[in-house]
Design an enzyme around this catalytic site. Sequence first.
Site, PDB file in Angstrom:
ATOM      1  N   GLU A   1     -35.537  26.617  82.091  1.00  0.00           N
ATOM      2  CA  GLU A   1     -36.388  27.540  82.866  1.00  0.00           C
ATOM      3  C   GLU A   1     -37.872  27.194  82.755  1.00  0.00           C
ATOM      4  O   GLU A   1     -38.400  26.966  81.680  1.00  0.00           O
ATOM      5  CB  GLU A   1     -36.168  29.008  82.444  1.00  0.00           C
ATOM      6  CG  GLU A   1     -36.221  29.286  80.961  1.00  0.00           C
ATOM      7  CD  GLU A   1     -34.855  29.286  80.338  1.00  0.00           C
ATOM      8  OE1 GLU A   1     -33.970  28.554  80.812  1.00  0.00           O
ATOM      9  OE2 GLU A   1     -34.662  29.979  79.335  1.00  0.00           O
TER      10      GLU A   1
ATOM     11  N   ASP B   1     -25.135  29.579  80.015  1.00  0.00           N
ATOM     12  CA  ASP B   1     -26.484  29.031  80.149  1.00  0.00           C
ATOM     13  C   ASP B   1     -26.767  28.101  78.963  1.00  0.00           C
ATOM     14  O   ASP B   1     -26.126  28.194  77.911  1.00  0.00           O
ATOM     15  CB  ASP B   1     -27.524  30.164  80.177  1.00  0.00           C
ATOM     16  CG  ASP B   1     -28.924  29.656  80.558  1.00  0.00           C
ATOM     17  OD1 ASP B   1     -29.909  30.296  80.159  1.00  0.00           O
ATOM     18  OD2 ASP B   1     -29.014  28.607  81.227  1.00  0.00           O
ATOM     19  N   ASN B   2     -27.715  27.179  79.122  1.00  0.00           N
ATOM     20  CA  ASN B   2     -28.278  26.377  78.024  1.00  0.00           C
ATOM     21  C   ASN B   2     -27.308  25.405  77.369  1.00  0.00           C
ATOM     22  O   ASN B   2     -27.379  25.168  76.149  1.00  0.00           O
ATOM     23  CB  ASN B   2     -28.849  27.291  76.934  1.00  0.00           C
ATOM     24  CG  ASN B   2     -29.767  28.334  77.488  1.00  0.00           C
ATOM     25  OD1 ASN B   2     -29.498  29.524  77.371  1.00  0.00           O
ATOM     26  ND2 ASN B   2     -30.849  27.907  78.110  1.00  0.00           N
TER      27      ASN B   2
ATOM     28  N   ASP C   1     -25.281  34.076  77.557  1.00  0.00           N
ATOM     29  CA  ASP C   1     -26.681  33.665  77.414  1.00  0.00           C
ATOM     30  C   ASP C   1     -27.291  34.247  76.154  1.00  0.00           C
ATOM     31  O   ASP C   1     -28.496  34.501  76.084  1.00  0.00           O
ATOM     32  CB  ASP C   1     -27.483  34.113  78.650  1.00  0.00           C
ATOM     33  CG  ASP C   1     -28.834  33.428  78.740  1.00  0.00           C
ATOM     34  OD1 ASP C   1     -29.731  33.965  79.434  1.00  0.00           O
ATOM     35  OD2 ASP C   1     -29.016  32.369  78.103  1.00  0.00           O
TER      36      ASP C   1
ATOM     37  N   LYS D   1     -26.714  30.971  70.680  1.00  0.00           N
ATOM     38  CA  LYS D   1     -25.862  29.840  71.098  1.00  0.00           C
ATOM     39  C   LYS D   1     -24.687  29.625  70.145  1.00  0.00           C
ATOM     40  O   LYS D   1     -23.641  29.161  70.565  1.00  0.00           O
ATOM     41  CB  LYS D   1     -26.710  28.572  71.247  1.00  0.00           C
ATOM     42  CG  LYS D   1     -27.941  28.777  72.155  1.00  0.00           C
ATOM     43  CD  LYS D   1     -27.626  29.534  73.435  1.00  0.00           C
ATOM     44  CE  LYS D   1     -28.878  30.081  74.106  1.00  0.00           C
ATOM     45  NZ  LYS D   1     -28.569  31.068  75.196  1.00  0.00           N
TER      46      LYS D   1
HETATM   47  O1  LIG Z   1     -32.048  31.255  72.330  1.00  0.00           O
HETATM   48  C1  LIG Z   1     -31.896  31.531  73.521  1.00  0.00           C
HETATM   49  N1  LIG Z   1     -31.239  32.598  73.934  1.00  0.00           N
HETATM   50  C2  LIG Z   1     -30.726  33.534  72.953  1.00  0.00           C
HETATM   51  C3  LIG Z   1     -30.730  34.905  73.589  1.00  0.00           C
HETATM   52  C4  LIG Z   1     -30.617  35.979  72.837  1.00  0.00           C
HETATM   53  C5  LIG Z   1     -30.640  37.336  73.435  1.00  0.00           C
HETATM   54  O2  LIG Z   1     -29.346  37.922  73.307  1.00  0.00           O
HETATM   55  C6  LIG Z   1     -29.352  38.902  72.270  1.00  0.00           C
HETATM   56  N2  LIG Z   1     -28.159  38.637  71.470  1.00  0.00           N
HETATM   57  C7  LIG Z   1     -27.922  37.516  70.766  1.00  0.00           C
HETATM   58  N3  LIG Z   1     -26.689  37.586  70.220  1.00  0.00           N
HETATM   59  C8  LIG Z   1     -26.150  38.771  70.588  1.00  0.00           C
HETATM   60  C9  LIG Z   1     -24.932  39.378  70.324  1.00  0.00           C
HETATM   61  N4  LIG Z   1     -24.663  40.592  70.876  1.00  0.00           N
HETATM   62  C10 LIG Z   1     -25.608  41.178  71.670  1.00  0.00           C
HETATM   63  N5  LIG Z   1     -26.823  40.635  71.935  1.00  0.00           N
HETATM   64  C11 LIG Z   1     -27.083  39.449  71.399  1.00  0.00           C
HETATM   65  C12 LIG Z   1     -30.667  38.751  71.544  1.00  0.00           C
HETATM   66  O3  LIG Z   1     -31.113  39.985  71.003  1.00  0.00           O
HETATM   67  C13 LIG Z   1     -31.572  38.258  72.662  1.00  0.00           C
HETATM   68  O4  LIG Z   1     -31.991  39.304  73.513  1.00  0.00           O
HETATM   69  C14 LIG Z   1     -32.493  30.663  74.563  1.00  0.00           C
HETATM   70  C15 LIG Z   1     -33.432  29.724  74.156  1.00  0.00           C
HETATM   71  C16 LIG Z   1     -34.026  28.909  75.102  1.00  0.00           C
HETATM   72  N6  LIG Z   1     -34.987  27.946  74.663  1.00  0.00           N
HETATM   73  O5  LIG Z   1     -35.520  27.158  75.482  1.00  0.00           O
HETATM   74  O6  LIG Z   1     -35.268  27.911  73.431  1.00  0.00           O
HETATM   75  C17 LIG Z   1     -33.707  28.992  76.462  1.00  0.00           C
HETATM   76  C18 LIG Z   1     -32.755  29.934  76.864  1.00  0.00           C
HETATM   77  O7  LIG Z   1     -32.393  30.049  78.176  1.00  0.00           O
HETATM   78  C19 LIG Z   1     -32.139  30.761  75.930  1.00  0.00           C
HETATM   79  O8  LIG Z   1     -31.181  31.626  76.376  1.00  0.00           O
HETATM   80 MG   LIG Z   2     -30.605  31.151  78.375  1.00  0.00          MG
END
Ligand SMILES: O=C(NC/C=C/[C@H]1O[C@@H](n2cnc3cncnc32)[C@H](O)[C@@H]1O)c1cc([N+](=O)[O-])cc(O)c1O
Ligand SMILES: [Mg+2]
Length: 214
Positions: free
Chosen positions: A199, A169-170, A141, A144
């Site tokens: 969500e 997810d997603n 999650d 992406k």
């Molecule tokens: O962009 C989304 N999720 C990205 C999530 C990112 C999270 O994971 C961490 N991260 C990233 N690479 C990492 C590598 N290593 C560690 N942490 C990391 C980031 O610091 C953040 O806390 C998203 C967007 C939507 N949306 O509707 O736009 C809906 C969703 O459910 C989503 O999950």
């Molecule tokens: Mg997500």
Amino acid sequence: TRSTRPQRLLKAVQKHATRGDPQSVISAIDHFCRHSEWAMNIGDEKGSILDSVVSEVNPEKVLELGTYCGYSTVRIARLLPPGARLITLEFNADYAAIARQVIIWAGLEDKVQLVEGASEDWIPRMKEHFGIETFDFVFLDHWKDRYLPDTKLMEDCGLLRKGTVLLADNVICPGVPDYLAYVRNSLSYKSCYFKSHLEYTKAEDGLEKSVFLG
Ligand SMILES: O=C(NC/C=C/[C@H]1O[C@@H](n2cnc3cncnc32)[C@H](O)[C@@H]1O)c1cc([N+](=O)[O-])cc(O)c1O
Ligand SMILES: [Mg+2]
């Protein structure tokens, strides 16, 4: 300066949820995101699918990529059997600090190891640093564009075994087309799609469950 959304989410948890009660933490975050401020937690609808897959797998060793505020961390950890462990990776220090507090409020700190750092740096170190042989369940999650490279990295590091379940997810919104094509076309995975909604919205989204065949 103005607080951040994760800080306001944590405040809502501390105000409305009961310490040591994971379900009340989940409900407080869902209420906050529905009625105050949307946030990118998996949410209650897709969260129920996550719950059913975790319960079916009943994993001992879990890896979560992308902790954010710890919502899915709490959802997963609350279902784990005694002695089971969840390692969750988060490279944003501010998010990690919030997630630690959310996990503690839920009373799940003994089951969860939150590691601050990037998945691509930590996946190769799982064995020697955490004594992990293979994972039983992985929840993806995070960014992406990291789903596919990190999945290949987990394969290359020997962290997946015959039967390991990946849940992503997603896969529709925002979407992970390269990852989806890989797990659906590779002979090393048996993949299936759980249709749901993004969500707290009516937009379509869903989860992809992929079983590694070895
Ligand atoms: O962009 C989304 N999720 C990205 C999530 C990112 C999270 O994971 C961490 N991260 C990233 N690479 C990492 C590598 N290593 C560690 N942490 C990391 C980031 O610091 C953040 O806390 C998203 C967007 C939507 N949306 O509707 O736009 C809906 C969703 O459910 C989503 O999950
Ligand atoms: Mg997500």
